[in-house]
Design an enzyme around this catalytic site. Structure first.
Site, PDB file in Angstrom:
ATOM      1  N   TYR A 216       2.501   5.300  12.686  1.00 24.35           N
ATOM      2  CA  TYR A 216       1.391   5.833  13.407  1.00 24.35           C
ATOM      3  C   TYR A 216       0.117   4.958  13.292  1.00 24.35           C
ATOM      4  O   TYR A 216      -0.680   4.696  14.422  1.00 24.35           O
ATOM      5  CB  TYR A 216       1.163   7.201  13.092  1.00 24.35           C
ATOM      6  CG  TYR A 216      -0.299   7.762  13.405  1.00 24.35           C
ATOM      7  CD1 TYR A 216      -0.291   8.199  14.612  1.00 24.35           C
ATOM      8  CD2 TYR A 216      -1.394   7.947  12.505  1.00 24.35           C
ATOM      9  CE1 TYR A 216      -1.456   8.617  15.240  1.00 24.35           C
ATOM     10  CE2 TYR A 216      -2.655   8.492  13.109  1.00 24.35           C
ATOM     11  CZ  TYR A 216      -2.632   8.902  14.451  1.00 24.35           C
ATOM     12  OH  TYR A 216      -3.863   9.298  14.952  1.00 24.35           O
TER      13      TYR A 216
ATOM     14  N   CYS B 234      -9.659   3.195   6.714  1.00 22.85           N
ATOM     15  CA  CYS B 234     -10.110   1.924   6.884  1.00 22.85           C
ATOM     16  C   CYS B 234      -9.549   0.768   7.244  1.00 22.85           C
ATOM     17  O   CYS B 234      -8.415   0.903   7.190  1.00 22.85           O
ATOM     18  CB  CYS B 234     -10.986   1.729   5.736  1.00 22.85           C
ATOM     19  SG  CYS B 234     -11.544   3.082   4.724  1.00 22.85           S
TER      20      CYS B 234
ATOM     21  N   GLY C  51     -10.659   3.770  11.875  1.00 22.37           N
ATOM     22  CA  GLY C  51     -11.465   4.556  11.536  1.00 22.37           C
ATOM     23  C   GLY C  51     -12.655   4.706  12.451  1.00 22.37           C
ATOM     24  O   GLY C  51     -13.086   3.523  12.809  1.00 22.37           O
TER      25      GLY C  51
ATOM     26  N   SER D  44       0.605   8.430  21.145  1.00 20.32           N
ATOM     27  CA  SER D  44       1.152   8.254  19.782  1.00 20.32           C
ATOM     28  C   SER D  44       2.769   8.112  20.021  1.00 20.32           C
ATOM     29  O   SER D  44       3.259   7.730  19.392  1.00 20.32           O
ATOM     30  CB  SER D  44       0.699   9.176  18.824  1.00 20.32           C
ATOM     31  OG  SER D  44       0.806  10.729  19.114  1.00 20.32           O
TER      32      SER D  44
ATOM     33  N   ASP E   5       6.888  13.071  20.130  1.00 21.43           N
ATOM     34  CA  ASP E   5       5.582  12.445  19.213  1.00 21.43           C
ATOM     35  C   ASP E   5       5.994  11.879  18.220  1.00 21.43           C
ATOM     36  O   ASP E   5       7.298  11.983  17.443  1.00 21.43           O
ATOM     37  CB  ASP E   5       4.742  13.552  18.947  1.00 21.43           C
ATOM     38  CG  ASP E   5       3.303  13.084  18.700  1.00 21.43           C
ATOM     39  OD1 ASP E   5       3.182  12.105  18.977  1.00 21.43           O
ATOM     40  OD2 ASP E   5       2.315  14.183  18.597  1.00 21.43           O
ATOM     41  N   ASP E   6       5.224  10.987  17.372  1.00 23.71           N
ATOM     42  CA  ASP E   6       5.696  10.000  16.242  1.00 23.71           C
ATOM     43  C   ASP E   6       5.403  11.078  14.921  1.00 23.71           C
ATOM     44  O   ASP E   6       6.311  10.783  14.058  1.00 23.71           O
ATOM     45  CB  ASP E   6       4.594   9.040  16.156  1.00 23.71           C
ATOM     46  CG  ASP E   6       3.186   9.518  15.883  1.00 23.71           C
ATOM     47  OD1 ASP E   6       2.827   9.398  14.748  1.00 23.71           O
ATOM     48  OD2 ASP E   6       2.474  10.156  16.658  1.00 23.71           O
TER      49      ASP E   6
ATOM     50  N   CYS F 267       7.310   2.801   0.954  1.00 24.29           N
ATOM     51  CA  CYS F 267       6.805   4.052   0.589  1.00 24.29           C
ATOM     52  C   CYS F 267       7.422   5.183   1.570  1.00 24.29           C
ATOM     53  O   CYS F 267       7.149   5.090   2.640  1.00 24.29           O
ATOM     54  CB  CYS F 267       5.315   4.074   0.379  1.00 24.29           C
ATOM     55  SG  CYS F 267       4.954   5.649  -0.412  1.00 24.29           S
TER      56      CYS F 267
ATOM     57  N   CYS G 236      -0.561  12.045   0.369  1.00 26.31           N
ATOM     58  CA  CYS G 236      -0.288  10.589   0.122  1.00 26.31           C
ATOM     59  C   CYS G 236      -1.322  10.334  -1.104  1.00 26.31           C
ATOM     60  O   CYS G 236      -2.481  10.997  -1.286  1.00 26.31           O
ATOM     61  CB  CYS G 236      -0.954   9.958   1.264  1.00 26.31           C
ATOM     62  SG  CYS G 236      -1.201   8.186   1.018  1.00 26.31           S
TER      63      CYS G 236
ATOM     64  N   ASN H  61      -9.894  -1.067   1.944  1.00 23.13           N
ATOM     65  CA  ASN H  61      -8.852  -0.302   2.558  1.00 23.13           C
ATOM     66  C   ASN H  61      -7.828   0.008   1.459  1.00 23.13           C
ATOM     67  O   ASN H  61      -7.225  -0.721   0.815  1.00 23.13           O
ATOM     68  CB  ASN H  61      -8.193  -0.980   3.752  1.00 23.13           C
ATOM     69  CG  ASN H  61      -7.191  -0.166   4.400  1.00 23.13           C
ATOM     70  OD1 ASN H  61      -5.906  -0.884   4.916  1.00 23.13           O
ATOM     71  ND2 ASN H  61      -7.188   1.279   4.441  1.00 23.13           N
ATOM     72  N   GLY H  62      -7.526   1.465   1.421  1.00 22.83           N
ATOM     73  CA  GLY H  62      -6.653   2.038   0.465  1.00 22.83           C
ATOM     74  C   GLY H  62      -7.473   2.900  -0.637  1.00 22.83           C
ATOM     75  O   GLY H  62      -8.495   3.373  -0.281  1.00 22.83           O
TER      76      GLY H  62
HETATM   77  S1  SF4 Z   1       4.299   5.980   3.451  1.00 25.71           S
HETATM   78 FE1  SF4 Z   1       3.337   6.177   1.237  1.00 25.71          FE
HETATM   79  S2  SF4 Z   1       1.464   5.228   1.661  1.00 25.71           S
HETATM   80 FE2  SF4 Z   1       2.140   5.677   3.440  1.00 25.71          FE
HETATM   81  S3  SF4 Z   1       1.244   7.682   4.193  1.00 25.71           S
HETATM   82 FE3  SF4 Z   1       3.125   8.213   3.215  1.00 25.71          FE
HETATM   83  S4  SF4 Z   1       2.762   8.575   1.035  1.00 25.71           S
HETATM   84 FE4  SF4 Z   1       1.019   7.422   1.855  1.00 25.71          FE
END
Ligand code: SF4
Length: 478
Positions: free
Chosen positions: A265, A19, A46, A306, A368-369, A455, A405, A119-120
């Protein structure tokens, strides 16, 4: 003619993200057109559905499956009026693509309207949902966004026009402080928006001649007469009224954990996310990849679109000529989109065209990424070899994708992730038919972004036994 080409690779073997949001207040008297244009610029976040809820004291909701310009075509939004509103584009996660999950969600509570666009992903939502269900509360959707809204309603128990920014923030902070949310609520004659205290997803506010707006990415404001754009910090939010906007903190600062994949990405290359330009970051990743590589190739070719920025960076650093030896067919429509492996492969053949004279007899360095299941990469390598490539060496400007994730990105299970299954670059190369494969290392990624504040979970191997890959044949035969 509508195509899905806003972020074309989502139709291939790529990750999906849940999203993009846009909302705010329009001085002109009607916010819907500004929201629609904003969502159009967030389409890459999205493509499953799009929606707008707007009004003044009460709101009109329009949402449907499809791209922005289909779901929100002129006749569909004709009756939506008002200066305040929120909008949403949605990527569907597995099992969640039904129209009922399209956002925004609009509810009537104590005779007033509230709409949410989120979003999330908030992990704790399921537990809270169960608690609600035990006391007889019902849910229309299977989305965590509805749980967020219900939690706010339950916490405040008064008409939405009386909800303060701080009170809503306390409800969100109390129960979801470790979750990922950039969300906006359209209330009677107000819009409020919040970014989670960890800061997984981006959120921006814009002051423009036309009014005040919030969005997932700053490029969504393009086209407005912009006076100021500010990135909302983790644990902060913004309140927008007809008098302007006010940024406020709703929760104490936690250890930041920004999603690094937004840069690799998800976000639009022109966006400036978490204080960095996305395109420039991707070029830098390509340069870093080249610094640690010693392959002697004839040509650098990106997987379009990409891999373009990283390939440019790689070519600049290595001195190997860059060419778009693969060209996308922009007119392949959404009817080709399908989540099965077979149709993904067909999609690659329909979508990517090879410039033969560039490829014939050459040692090709394909960039590619990221590499997810490996299905489309395998097909691209096959196509290049059929077109006469002497060798195909595949390079990735991100590390091995090894984990799922928890915060809103639809990454396949570890049994489907090619890197989690094959583990070694040599084995992965064999599996996709390339002469070699090389990833950016996790250390290089951390050196680029920083050891902390980001992250990296999906690049770190699963630790629990039962989530380990069970069979080496699963990834490419499913
Ligand atoms: S970096 Fe963290 S928040 Fe982003 S896609 Fe990977 S696990 Fe999910």
């Amino acid at each position: 003619m509508l195509t899905e080409d806003f972020h074309p690779d989502t139709t291939l073997d790529k990750l999906g993200e849940e999203c993009g949001i846009f909302g705010g207040f329009a001085r002109s008297g009607n916010v819907k057109e500004i929201i629609r244009k904003g969502l159009f610029k967030l389409q890459h976040r999205g493509q499953e559905s799009a929606g707008i809820s707007c009004g003044e004291e009460t709101q009109t909701l329009v949402k449907a499956k499809g791209l922005v310009m289909q779901a929100l075509e002129d006749s569909a939004i004709e009756k939506a009026e008002g200066r305040f509103g929120v909008g949403h584009v949605r990527y569907s996660t597995q099992g969640g693509s039904s129209a009922v999950n399209a956002q925004p969600y609009l509810i009537r509570y104590m005779n007033e309207h509230v709409a949410i666009a989120h979003n999330g992903n908030v992990e704790k939502a399921m537990k809270i949902r169960e608690k609600f269900e035990k006391i007889g509360e019902v849910f229309i959707t299977n989305s965590d966004s509805e749980v967020l809204l219900k939690r706010i309603v339950f916490g405040l128990k008064k008409p939405p026009s009386q909800w303060t920014f701080e009170e809503i923030g306390t409800c969100l902070g109390d129960d979801f402080s470790n979750g990922a949310f950039s969300l906006a609520l359209a209330l009677p004659k107000r819009v409020v928006a919040y970014r989670d205290p960890v800061g997984y997803r981006p959120l921006f506010v814009c002051e423009a001649k036309e009014g005040c707006f919030i969005a997932s990415e700053d490029i969504a404001f393009t086209g407005l007469n912009i006076e100021k754009v500010i990135e909302i910090m983790p644990g902060e939010g913004v309140e927008i009224t007809e008098n302007g906007y006010c940024i406020k903190r709703f929760y104490g600062q936690k250890k930041e954990c920004k999603c690094v994949f937004e840069h690799i990405y998800f976000s639009h290359p022109a966006s400036n996310i978490f204080g960095r330009n996305v395109y420039m970051t991707r070029v830098e990743l390509g340069k870093t990849l080249a610094e640690t590589d010693s392959i002697d190739a004839d040509i650098v070719v990106p997987v379009v679109d990409s891999g373009i920025a990283a390939a440019i960076g790689y070519a600049q650093k290595s001195g190997i000529p860059f060419h778009t030896g693969l060209i996308r067919n922009h007119w392949v429509g959404r009817s080709f989109i399908s989540p099965t492996q077979e149709t993904r492969v067909n999609k690659v053949r329909e979508k990517l065209l090879i410039v033969r004279p560039l490829i014939e007899g050459k040692k090709v360095l394909l960039i590619d990424d990221s590499l997810v299941r490996g299905t489309t990469s395998k097909e691209i390598v096959t196509m290049l070899k059929k077109a006469g490539a002497k060798e195909v060496h595949f390079r990735l400007s991100s590390p091995m994708l090894l984990n799922t994730c928890l915060w809103g990105v639809d990454i396949p299970t570890t049994q489907e992730l090619i890197a989690a299954v094959y583990k070694e670059e040599k084995e992965i190369a064999k599996a996709i038919g390339a002469d070699s494969v090389k990833y950016l290392t996790l250390q290089s990624l951390k050196d680029t972004f920083g050891q902390t504040g980001w992250c990296y979970r999906c690049f770190e191997a699963q630790k629990t036994k039962d989530e380990n890959p069970q069979s080496k044949t699963l990834a490419l035969t499913k």
